[in-house]
Design a protein around this motif. Structure first.
Motif, short mmCIF file in Angstrom:
data_model
loop_
_atom_site.label_atom_id
_atom_site.label_comp_id
_atom_site.label_asym_id
_atom_site.label_seq_id
_atom_site.Cartn_x
_atom_site.Cartn_y
_atom_site.Cartn_z
N PRO A 1 -23.38 -34.77 35.93
CA PRO A 1 -24.03 -35.41 37.09
C PRO A 1 -25.50 -35.65 36.78
N TYR B 1 -29.20 -37.01 38.34
CA TYR B 1 -30.05 -37.48 39.43
C TYR B 1 -31.50 -37.38 38.97
N GLU C 1 -33.04 -38.12 36.03
CA GLU C 1 -33.16 -37.39 34.77
C GLU C 1 -33.48 -38.35 33.62
N ASP D 1 -26.06 -40.32 40.18
CA ASP D 1 -25.98 -40.05 41.61
C ASP D 1 -27.16 -40.71 42.34
N ASN E 1 -27.68 -41.75 46.56
CA ASN E 1 -27.55 -40.34 46.27
C ASN E 1 -26.54 -39.67 47.21
N LYS F 1 -24.89 -33.60 44.28
CA LYS F 1 -24.22 -33.16 43.05
C LYS F 1 -22.73 -32.88 43.26
N ASP G 1 -24.80 -29.57 33.56
CA ASP G 1 -25.99 -30.25 34.06
C ASP G 1 -26.66 -31.08 32.97
N ALA G 2 -27.34 -32.13 33.42
CA ALA G 2 -28.02 -33.02 32.48
C ALA G 2 -29.36 -32.46 32.04
N ASP G 3 -29.86 -31.46 32.73
CA ASP G 3 -31.22 -31.00 32.43
C ASP G 3 -31.26 -29.95 31.32
N GLN H 1 -30.15 -27.11 31.22
CA GLN H 1 -30.24 -25.70 31.65
C GLN H 1 -28.96 -24.95 31.30
N LYS I 1 -35.25 -18.32 45.97
CA LYS I 1 -33.97 -18.76 45.45
C LYS I 1 -33.13 -17.55 45.02
N ARG J 1 -35.84 -25.77 32.67
CA ARG J 1 -35.82 -27.22 32.71
C ARG J 1 -37.03 -27.75 31.94
N ALA K 1 -33.71 -30.78 41.75
CA ALA K 1 -33.53 -31.59 42.95
C ALA K 1 -33.09 -30.74 44.13
N1 UDP Z 1 -27.93 -33.62 40.61
C1 UDP Z 1 -27.15 -34.65 41.13
N2 UDP Z 1 -27.38 -35.04 42.43
C2 UDP Z 1 -28.31 -34.45 43.22
C3 UDP Z 1 -29.06 -33.38 42.68
C4 UDP Z 1 -28.84 -32.98 41.38
O1 UDP Z 1 -26.31 -35.19 40.44
O2 UDP Z 1 -28.46 -34.85 44.37
C5 UDP Z 1 -27.70 -33.18 39.20
C6 UDP Z 1 -28.96 -33.06 38.35
O3 UDP Z 1 -29.25 -34.28 37.72
C7 UDP Z 1 -28.58 -32.01 37.34
C8 UDP Z 1 -27.66 -31.09 38.15
O4 UDP Z 1 -27.19 -31.87 39.25
O5 UDP Z 1 -27.85 -32.54 36.26
C9 UDP Z 1 -28.37 -29.83 38.64
O6 UDP Z 1 -29.49 -30.19 39.43
P1 UDP Z 1 -30.81 -29.32 39.47
O7 UDP Z 1 -31.29 -29.05 38.08
O8 UDP Z 1 -31.74 -30.05 40.37
O9 UDP Z 1 -30.32 -28.00 40.16
P2 UDP Z 1 -30.49 -26.48 39.70
O10 UDP Z 1 -30.62 -26.44 38.20
O11 UDP Z 1 -31.70 -26.00 40.40
O12 UDP Z 1 -29.23 -25.82 40.17
#
Ligand code: UDP
Ligand code: MG
Length: 315
Positions: A12, A14, A16, A45, A73, A76, A96-98, A100, A134, A202, A208
């Motif tokens: 997913p 968003y 990125e 997204d 949007n 996720k 995730d794309a980030d 992490q 969190k 990240r 997001a």
């Molecule tokens: N993401 C998405 N739609 C959203 C929010 C986030 O597709 O509305 C994706 C985002 O690009 C990432 C993953 O979901 O690949 C996790 O998002 P984020 O890093 O913001 O969340 P966290 O790591 O804090 O759980």
């Protein structure tokens, strides 16, 4: 014949734009080292940055990359759902794309799957650079939901998951609108295994999921996995009615029949107050009763399958 089976990797995306090229570059050697064919399925997204430009670049240059582009949007959960709906593989891995979720763990997920697991779940050991709110929030959420729902969710379980095709096919039958993907996967059951990993920080962009978005997600999943909130009014009403009923009865008897001193210290307005509290209790009980009917409707509307059968795998 002789064709390799395909693994789908669902990502997913968003906002990125900076992470997408980096992710691709890093994930490519990992995927190429697999003994499977693969597809990389990005779900954009409704990003408002240049993510889609980056994604389309990849799609153009690599036939194994596919892009689903949302009109806006949707969150996720929906992005992952679309990925699961549209993937072609004999199994899919969501991450995730980030970056992490450590991509170097992908082969480990696949090994577990080859070893017979139908769901492989990534568990975060601890989050570097995670705020106190969190941390506490997610702790409370897991405590609460495990307390009140019929289903157990493993603490720190993430969306970093591998699903076998049998699980994907069952998942695709869900019709509910408010959904937490990982909770639905948990609900489905199947043979599951866990992989522990340490989440990376990240590099680009901001998470997001802010506090309010997470809170809403938590509320939604509590509501869809537990009927306790609905029943609370009834419990409260029963308690109030019982308590004020006994008090009122005691005062009534004391005042008019036994003429006790204690009962006669209550003024008329105080007695009236007790009567009103009693009636409020009855109203709450009625709401609780209504809630039971609503709970029934809720279950019907969710339209979850009655049971899940593990199909015999043709291999
Ligand atoms: N993401 C998405 N739609 C959203 C929010 C986030 O597709 O509305 C994706 C985002 O690009 C990432 C993953 O979901 O690949 C996790 O998002 P984020 O890093 O913001 O969340 P966290 O790591 O804090 O759980
Ligand atoms: Mg993240």
């Amino acid at each position: 014949m002789g064709e390799k089976k395909m693994i789908s990797v669902i990502v997913p995306v968003y906002n990125e734009e900076k992470n997408v090229p980096l992710f691709y570059e890093k994930v490519l050697p990992v995927l190429n080292s697999l003994t499977y064919d693969w597809e990389l399925l990005f779900v954009n997204d409704g990003s408002c940055d240049k993510s889609i430009v980056e994604l389309e670049k990849l799609e153009k240059n690599d036939s194994r990359v596919r892009v689903i582009d949302f009109s806006r949007n949707f969150g996720k959960e929906m992005a992952m759902t679309a990925g699961i709906n549209f993937c072609h593989g004999v199994a899919c891995i969501i991450l995730d794309a980030d970056l992490q979720h450590p991509i170097e763990k992908i082969p480990e997920f696949i090994e577990r799957w080859e070893g017979g697991a139908e769901v492989v779940i990534g568990i975060r050991k601890k989050n570097k650079g995670e705020g106190l709110v969190k941390k506490v929030g997610s702790y409370l959420f897991y405590k609460l939901i495990n307390q009140i729902s019929e289903m157990k969710i493993v603490t720190r379980a993430t969306d970093y998951r591998l699903l076998d095709r049998v699980v994907i096919d069952e998942f695709n039958l869900f019709t509910e609108k408010n959904r937490m993907t990982r909770a639905l996967v948990d609900w489905l059951g199947f043979r599951r295994e866990y992989i522990y990993f340490e989440a990376n920080e990240r590099i680009y962009g901001v998470p997001a999921y802010n506090f309010w978005k997470l809170l809403r997600l938590a509320f939604n999943s509590i509501i869809s996995f537990s009927l306790l909130p609905l029943r609370l009014a009834g419990y409260l009403g029963a308690f109030i009615t019982l308590f004020s009923g006994v008090a009122g009865f005691y005062i009534l008897l004391g005042k008019y029949f036994f003429h006790t001193h204690f009962a006669s210290t209550f003024s008329d307005s105080e007695n009236l107050a007790i009567l009103i509290v009693f009636l409020v209790g009855i109203i709450l009980i009625s709401i609780g009763l209504l809630a039971l009917y609503i709970a029934n409707i809720h279950v019907e509307v969710e339209n979850r399958p009655l049971y899940i059968i593990r199909k015999t795998k043709k291999k």
